[in-house]
Design a protein around this motif. Sequence first.
Motif, PDB file in Angstrom:
ATOM      1  N   GLY A 244       0.809  -1.222   0.000  1.00 28.39           N
ATOM      2  CA  GLY A 244       0.000   0.000   0.000  1.00 28.39           C
ATOM      3  C   GLY A 244       0.838   1.267   0.000  1.00 28.39           C
ATOM      4  N   ALA A 245       2.162   1.136   0.153  1.00 27.20           N
ATOM      5  CA  ALA A 245       3.017   2.323   0.193  1.00 27.20           C
ATOM      6  C   ALA A 245       3.094   2.944  -1.201  1.00 27.20           C
ATOM      7  CB  ALA A 245       4.410   1.938   0.690  1.00 27.20           C
ATOM      8  N   SER A 246       3.562   4.194  -1.253  1.00 27.68           N
ATOM      9  CA  SER A 246       3.654   4.867  -2.546  1.00 27.68           C
ATOM     10  C   SER A 246       4.979   4.500  -3.214  1.00 27.68           C
ATOM     11  CB  SER A 246       3.564   6.371  -2.375  1.00 27.68           C
ATOM     12  OG  SER A 246       4.748   6.850  -1.778  1.00 27.68           O
ATOM     13  N   LEU A 247       5.013   4.736  -4.525  1.00 25.96           N
ATOM     14  CA  LEU A 247       6.262   4.479  -5.242  1.00 25.96           C
ATOM     15  C   LEU A 247       7.374   5.379  -4.725  1.00 25.96           C
ATOM     16  CD1 LEU A 247       5.026   3.952  -8.924  1.00 25.96           C
ATOM     17  CD2 LEU A 247       5.695   2.240  -7.238  1.00 25.96           C
ATOM     18  N   GLN A 248       6.987   6.553  -4.248  1.00 24.83           N
ATOM     19  CA  GLN A 248       7.987   7.465  -3.683  1.00 24.83           C
ATOM     20  C   GLN A 248       8.644   6.837  -2.447  1.00 24.83           C
ATOM     21  OE1 GLN A 248       6.620  11.261  -2.063  1.00 24.83           O
ATOM     22  NE2 GLN A 248       8.007  12.276  -3.475  1.00 24.83           N
ATOM     23  N   ASP A 249       7.802   6.211  -1.607  1.00 21.79           N
ATOM     24  CA  ASP A 249       8.353   5.503  -0.445  1.00 21.79           C
ATOM     25  C   ASP A 249       9.311   4.407  -0.893  1.00 21.79           C
ATOM     26  OD1 ASP A 249       6.826   7.063   1.212  1.00 21.79           O
ATOM     27  OD2 ASP A 249       5.148   5.634   1.290  1.00 21.79           O
TER      28      ASP A 249
ATOM     29  N   LEU B 226      16.973   3.881  -2.033  1.00 16.87           N
ATOM     30  CA  LEU B 226      18.125   4.765  -1.832  1.00 16.87           C
ATOM     31  C   LEU B 226      18.750   4.500  -0.478  1.00 16.87           C
ATOM     32  CD1 LEU B 226      16.675   8.087  -3.296  1.00 16.87           C
ATOM     33  CD2 LEU B 226      18.463   6.649  -4.291  1.00 16.87           C
ATOM     34  N   THR B 227      17.889   4.307   0.548  1.00 22.48           N
ATOM     35  CA  THR B 227      18.393   4.080   1.896  1.00 22.48           C
ATOM     36  C   THR B 227      19.170   2.776   1.979  1.00 22.48           C
ATOM     37  OG1 THR B 227      16.386   5.149   2.658  1.00 22.48           O
ATOM     38  CG2 THR B 227      17.721   4.042   4.331  1.00 22.48           C
ATOM     39  N   GLN B 228      18.591   1.732   1.339  1.00 18.95           N
ATOM     40  CA  GLN B 228      19.217   0.422   1.465  1.00 18.95           C
ATOM     41  C   GLN B 228      20.300   0.199   0.414  1.00 18.95           C
ATOM     42  OE1 GLN B 228      16.340  -2.765   1.811  1.00 18.95           O
ATOM     43  NE2 GLN B 228      14.852  -1.399   2.771  1.00 18.95           N
ATOM     44  N   GLY B 229      20.441   1.084  -0.562  1.00 17.66           N
ATOM     45  CA  GLY B 229      21.461   0.915  -1.606  1.00 17.66           C
ATOM     46  C   GLY B 229      21.157  -0.231  -2.544  1.00 17.66           C
ATOM     47  N   ARG B 230      19.876  -0.517  -2.809  1.00 20.81           N
ATOM     48  CA  ARG B 230      19.498  -1.633  -3.681  1.00 20.81           C
ATOM     49  C   ARG B 230      18.658  -1.104  -4.844  1.00 20.81           C
ATOM     50  NH1 ARG B 230      20.226  -6.281  -0.565  1.00 20.81           N
ATOM     51  NH2 ARG B 230      20.348  -5.853   1.648  1.00 20.81           N
ATOM     52  N   ASP B 231      18.613  -1.867  -5.943  1.00 18.98           N
ATOM     53  CA  ASP B 231      17.768  -1.447  -7.057  1.00 18.98           C
ATOM     54  C   ASP B 231      16.527  -2.306  -7.175  1.00 18.98           C
ATOM     55  OD1 ASP B 231      18.868  -3.726  -7.963  1.00 18.98           O
ATOM     56  OD2 ASP B 231      19.808  -2.852  -9.755  1.00 18.98           O
ATOM     57  N   ARG B 232      16.310  -3.203  -6.222  1.00 20.21           N
ATOM     58  CA  ARG B 232      15.053  -3.946  -6.159  1.00 20.21           C
ATOM     59  C   ARG B 232      14.760  -4.345  -4.718  1.00 20.21           C
ATOM     60  NH1 ARG B 232      15.633  -8.456 -10.284  1.00 20.21           N
ATOM     61  NH2 ARG B 232      13.970  -9.506  -9.163  1.00 20.21           N
ATOM     62  N   LEU B 233      13.459  -4.351  -4.371  1.00 17.85           N
ATOM     63  CA  LEU B 233      13.061  -4.648  -2.996  1.00 17.85           C
ATOM     64  C   LEU B 233      11.901  -5.639  -3.008  1.00 17.85           C
ATOM     65  CD1 LEU B 233      12.922  -1.089  -1.367  1.00 17.85           C
ATOM     66  CD2 LEU B 233      14.696  -2.828  -1.004  1.00 17.85           C
TER      67      LEU B 233
END
Lengths: 309, 374, 237
Positions: A269-274, A280-287
């Motif tokens: 339910g979070a936004s794409l901005q989140d 950026l915080t985790q330094g990953r390009d996929r979550l």
Amino acid sequence: MIEFEHVSKRFGEHVVIDDLSLRVDDGEFFVLVGPSGSGKSTLLRTVNRLVPIDAGSVRIDGVDVATQAVEPLRRGIGYAIQSVGLFPHRTVGENIATVPRLLGWSDGDTRARVAELLVLLKLDEPGIADRYPDTLSGGQQQRVGVARALAARPRIVLMDEPFGALDPVTRESLQASLKAIQRDTATTILFVTHDMDEAFGLGHRVALMLDGKVAQVGTPLELIRHPVNERVREFVGGSRARLRELAVRQVRDSMRKGEVADGDAIDGGASLQDALGAMLTQGRDRLPVFDDGQLAGAILLADLVASRE
Amino acid sequence: MTPRALPVVLLACIGFVAALAFPFLYVTPNRLLSGEPHSPHVVALALTCVLLAAAGVTSVRGSRVAVALLAWALIAGLPLLASIDARTLLLAAAPSARVPLGAGFWLMWLSASLLLLDRLRAIRMAGRVVAWIALLVAIVVMGSAGAFDTLALVREFHAQRGPFMDALLTHLTLAATTLVLALVIGAPLGWWAWRTRRTDGAVVGMLAFLQTVPSLALFALLIGPFAWLARAWPALGALGFGGTGAAPAVFALVLYALLPVVRYTIAGLGAVPADAREAARGLGMTRLQLLSRVQLPLGWPVLLAGLRIVAVQTIGLAAVATLIGAGGLGRFVFLGIGQGANDMVMLGTLAIIALALAVDLLFQAMLAFTERRP
Amino acid sequence: MKVIVAPLLLVVLLLALPHSASWFHAWMPTLSHPLYTRTSFLMLTLSHLWLVVLATLVAVAVGLTLGVLATRPNGRSLLPTVRAVAVIGQTFPPVAVLAIAVPLLGFGAAPTLLALTLYGVLPVLGQTVAGLDSVAPAALHAADGMGYGRWRRLWDVELPLAAGPIMAGVRLSAIVGVGTATIGSAVGATTLGSPIVEGLVGNNTAYVVQGALLVGALALSIDGVLGLVERRVRRLR
């Protein structure tokens, strides 16, 4: 349902509202957004006849407001303003009970409703109902102001920049409260703000007002993706409009179902901005994405960057 | 010396000088002639003042209380002392002789009162009220027991009891009528000026202009028009309406009272924040509900503060109204001045001051009561 | 511009009234003496003005001094007493102060002057204390920070900032003085109240009108001029 039909209003020589037509549906969270002087507050105040109009008509459920007795009309419509306007000589409870009292509710009903609203608006400090407004923080005062507007369960609530004077953290918390209340009660809310982020965050539909006219009306995504002209594009944010789009869209609509990823999961339910922030915080390009109580898939940076319909 | 002691030392000094330099009492052959000064207790009273100052500067525990008690005792005791002296002095004098109080007495008495006021500031409200009421009761009990009967002032009061009570009643009636009329006219006028944003307009300007005209001149100028009115409508004249008397007096008093009433009404209406007014209208209050539920509760203390000023001012001005035949306590003052009867002047003057102070206290109490939150 | 009207009216009255006997006679034919002639109107006006000016000057000197002393750190403990005197004193009607002065000083100008002065101190004192109290603490901190001495700060910062209220007190003091001096004629002072009192006693409405017109014009003139000064002072701050 609120209908504005060819509404015009001028103050002296200055045209504030210029032949404006607009429809707000039942149960809709409708936001009027625009720069100061665009006529959005004036338009809002024509609904409860705080501002008389020069031409056209304003109708609620098909009945012209001009034909209704003014005080009963206003008592049936909730009203909250930026400066709150709490009565300093009355307690929080008495302030919230203003309209129920005007409507002649019984003491028992009024008390029960006040208690209910205090919970609903998270005004749950013990004894707060018996305190006076000047002992509250700005955020608490505005919560009381919103509670007062909602007190008599109006089907329509008018809100004129109610969160304009609050700090960002308080404001976000109040926005969340209001959004939840609106969803649960299906109240029709007509909301005025000059803050685009607030407008896109709250509104089902948004009308951008410029110089007394509606420049464009539509869902937040429609305004961001298809501005009708350069001025609307400019107000929606120009090149930064894509950032706003990320804020409006949800993760679950863009995730790749079934895929897996490392890192802390993000809620569907979070936004794409989140999501972008988390990457950026985790330094990953996929979550990984957590939705409906389980790991549902993954969200990819490439999809955020490329995401156009 | 701590700065806290300054008021005590200063007031004690005033008392000291008063005891030494000014007469405590006079003995006059009768109520019209002036007489010989007598100060029988110069040394004792001066020493008491020194004692007071000393108690004020020492920081021994209980010295504060001692000063307050001493001041209290002086306020109650000085009149008693004076009347005991008067008894002795009258024994040796003719039956028509009188013993008026002198400037020394009044200065010491005033200093003691101010001292008590200062010392009581440190204690709680209830304690203060008790102290003053006890003082009042003590003086009234002594007075009604006849303890002060030998003083000229009290003799004058007994001699003029009937006329005095009439004058007091007239004075109160004049003031009360004025206050009611000024409120009935001034509050709607202020509301109108506020609603139409004419707070600096011609009406308020006119009232401010009238406020400047000396009271005697305004009273006097009204005689002509009112006499003419009474002649033109004999029915009015039959009601006691004429060039002199209560009618022009109340008219002028109301004119003076209107400005504060109008100004404080405007201020009271302005005491409601604009956003609260906007919210009240937006929530569907009628104009009357706005007035009764929001503007009146919020503005009432301000209006009451204005009425306090009006009441005190009116009691003072009503004293002048006696010059155009309206009666009241001013009659004692001006008749006394005309006859050279100082006791009569003092009786009228003290009554006017006491009345003004009492009314002031009454309004203060009302204010304190309304400003207390439920 | 408005401020000139009242003094102009006063001058016109002073010039015209001595020659208005026939006019008053036409108005009130039954009066044998239609014009007050015991003392010239000019003398009455000057003596009235002199009393008020003298009393106001003394009142300003005393009130200002007391007010300043009571707001200094060493005098702070006096402040409640000073305030009580100013508040309680103002409930004393001016007539009462006048009447108290008579037994002390007898008849004539002396008791009037004493009453005017005593009563005139109160507004000046009250407004000085209020004005000095209302000076923004920030301004005082700034002055201290820049190295002002105590008295220099009073002179350069506090008094100019408090000048408006103080001037309002002076104006009130003078206006009450004009009114009290009028009544002072009842205790033997020679003022513009003399024709009024004599007219009231002798049923001579012409005297009353002459005195009342002059004293009204005088009061409005003084109020206008002092009001102008007050506005100037307030604008300067």
